[in-house]
Design an enzyme around this catalytic site. Structure first.
Site, short mmCIF file in Angstrom:
data_model
loop_
_atom_site.label_atom_id
_atom_site.label_comp_id
_atom_site.label_asym_id
_atom_site.label_seq_id
_atom_site.Cartn_x
_atom_site.Cartn_y
_atom_site.Cartn_z
N ARG A 13 -10.35 11.25 1.76
CA ARG A 13 -10.23 12.05 3.00
C ARG A 13 -11.52 12.83 3.24
NH1 ARG A 13 -4.30 12.15 3.16
NH2 ARG A 13 -4.02 9.91 3.01
N LYS A 41 0.85 -1.18 0.00
CA LYS A 41 0.00 0.00 0.00
C LYS A 41 0.89 1.24 0.00
CE LYS A 41 -3.43 2.63 2.58
NZ LYS A 41 -4.52 2.63 3.56
N ARG A 48 1.24 10.42 5.37
CA ARG A 48 1.43 9.08 5.91
C ARG A 48 2.73 8.44 5.42
NH1 ARG A 48 -3.59 8.85 7.99
NH2 ARG A 48 -5.47 8.95 6.69
N SER A 83 -10.22 6.18 -4.46
CA SER A 83 -11.08 7.35 -4.64
C SER A 83 -10.58 8.30 -5.73
CB SER A 83 -11.22 8.10 -3.32
OG SER A 83 -9.95 8.49 -2.82
N TYR A 92 -15.54 1.74 -6.58
CA TYR A 92 -16.78 2.47 -6.27
C TYR A 92 -17.80 2.32 -7.39
CZ TYR A 92 -13.78 4.25 -2.61
OH TYR A 92 -12.93 4.32 -1.53
N GLU A 129 6.79 -6.84 1.53
CA GLU A 129 5.54 -6.55 2.27
C GLU A 129 4.55 -7.70 2.11
OE1 GLU A 129 4.24 -4.35 4.25
OE2 GLU A 129 5.63 -2.67 4.26
N LYS A 163 -2.63 -1.45 -3.67
CA LYS A 163 -3.39 -0.22 -3.56
C LYS A 163 -2.49 0.98 -3.69
CE LYS A 163 -6.22 2.09 -0.21
NZ LYS A 163 -6.61 2.14 1.16
C1 PBG Z 1 -7.11 3.84 5.62
C2 PBG Z 1 -7.58 3.81 4.20
C3 PBG Z 1 -7.46 4.80 3.24
C4 PBG Z 1 -8.10 4.33 2.09
C5 PBG Z 1 -8.60 3.06 2.41
N1 PBG Z 1 -8.25 2.76 3.71
C6 PBG Z 1 -6.89 6.15 3.33
C7 PBG Z 1 -5.44 6.30 3.54
O1 PBG Z 1 -4.68 5.34 3.63
O2 PBG Z 1 -5.03 7.45 3.64
C8 PBG Z 1 -8.23 5.06 0.80
C9 PBG Z 1 -9.24 4.50 -0.14
C10 PBG Z 1 -9.55 5.41 -1.28
O3 PBG Z 1 -8.87 6.42 -1.52
O4 PBG Z 1 -10.52 5.09 -1.99
N2 PBG Z 1 -8.18 3.59 6.51
#
Ligand code: PBG
Length: 318
Positions: free
Chosen positions: A200, A190, A211, A269, A308, A228, A243
């Site tokens: 967000r 990730k 992060r 997203s 989505y 990982e 991801k």
């Molecule tokens: C963390 C999490 C995130 C997403 C899924 N789980 C946000 C992040 O890591 O900052 C993002 C998913 C998306 O952007 O559709 N709980």
């Protein structure tokens, strides 16, 4: 080479990829204290649900043949340790319980196992005195979340926080209370991605920094990604997930080549938002572009895709 491209029937016969409804997982948001669903402006068509609208939308997803749903919760009150995350009456666990009650085993119920929606600082873990994210103190909270989510009825726990050792801690916590049937969807690899931007807003995030101290650097390559993955598998992950998806197809394809467990990809997203925005301006053929991205992710090796667009695509392919 053009002979087999001549007619739709020839192209259909020779197609090697397809996206099936059962391959798709719908990420869903449920928010505390709403009286009706709230639109997410950066993700047109996606909403924060009430408990009732969540049940209705999840039922529609199941009827469309979607393979599973992944639930995120948005609490009204946040604190430093994310207390709402393992509260059985907290919004995420309430949503999971409702869905399990209404849908039973008709779908695969997945839960986001991370603290970022529940902490007032917005980080995926708890903070040490110096403000850094404390890995091992966070693992303790993840174990507590795992038990609450298992109790609420989740089938698969999505460890999205990127703490070292998280899959192992969750696996052991579940096994200790004889919940060995509950599985772990490991988020590995990730990346620390700008493509999470609209998410967000979707989860009303309080994050101010970034992060990069726990999620992977996009400038690293496949070796780290494989490390990982290997750790998550060794710690007991039942599925691993790459991801974001589209900007990391190279990584996805390597993971899919060697992973001993099924591989998922999360079309996040920002991938959704940029395509919707271009389509809204008439700059791109929306449906064809959506299908092409999903085919690309399948072709790179994902056996399941979080998107989505899951319900729309499932209904279209029916
Ligand atoms: C963390 C999490 C995130 C997403 C899924 N789980 C946000 C992040 O890591 O900052 C993002 C998913 C998306 O952007 O559709 N709980």
């Amino acid at each position: 080479m053009r002979r087999l491209r001549r007619t739709p029937a020839l192209r259909r016969l020779t197609a090697e990829m397809s996206v099936q409804p059962a391959d798709l997982v719908l990420p869903m948001f449920v928010a505390e204290g709403l009286s009706e669903p709230r639109a997410i402006s950066s993700m047109p068509g996606v909403v924060q649900h009430t408990l009732d609208s969540l049940v209705k939308a999840a039922t529609e997803a199941v009827e469309a043949g979607v393979g599973g749903v992944m639930l995120f919760g948005i609490p009204t009150n946040k604190d430093a340790v994310g207390s709402g995350a393992d509260d059985p009456d907290g919004i995420l666990n309430s949503g999971l319980s409702r869905l399990k009650f209404e849908l039973g085993d008709a779908t695969v119920l997945m839960a986001d196992l991370c603290l970022d929606e529940f902490t007032d600082h917005g980080h995926c873990g708890v903070l040490a005195v110096d403000g850094s994210v404390d890995n091992d103190a966070t693992l303790q909270r993840y174990a507590e979340m795992a038990l609450a989510q298992a109790e609420a009825g989740a089938d698969l726990l999505g460890t999205s926080g990127m703490m070292d050792g998280q899959v192992g801690v969750v696996r052991r916590a579940l096994d200790q209370v004889h919940r060995s049937e509950v599985g772990v969807l490991g988020y590995a690899p990730k990346y620390a991605s700008a493509f999470y931007g609209p998410f967000r807003e979707a989860v009303s995030s309080s994050l101010t920094g970034d992060r990069f101290s726990y999620q992977q650097d996009p400038a690293r390559g496949v070796t780290e990604a494989l490390a990982e993955m290997a750790l998550d598998v060794a710690e007991g992950a039942d599925i691993v997930m790459v991801k974001p998806a589209l900007p990391y197809l190279d990584i996805l394809s390597e993971i899919a080549r060697v992973s001993p467990v099924p591989v998922a990809a999360y079309q996040v997203s920002g991938e959704y938002a940029m395509l919707e925005a271009a389509a809204e301006r008439g700059w791109i053929d929306r449906v064809r572009a959506i299908d092409e991205t999903l085919l690309s992710i399948k072709r790179a090796g994902a056996s399941m895709i979080l998107t989505y667009w899951a319900v729309e695509v499932a209904n279209r392919s029916a």
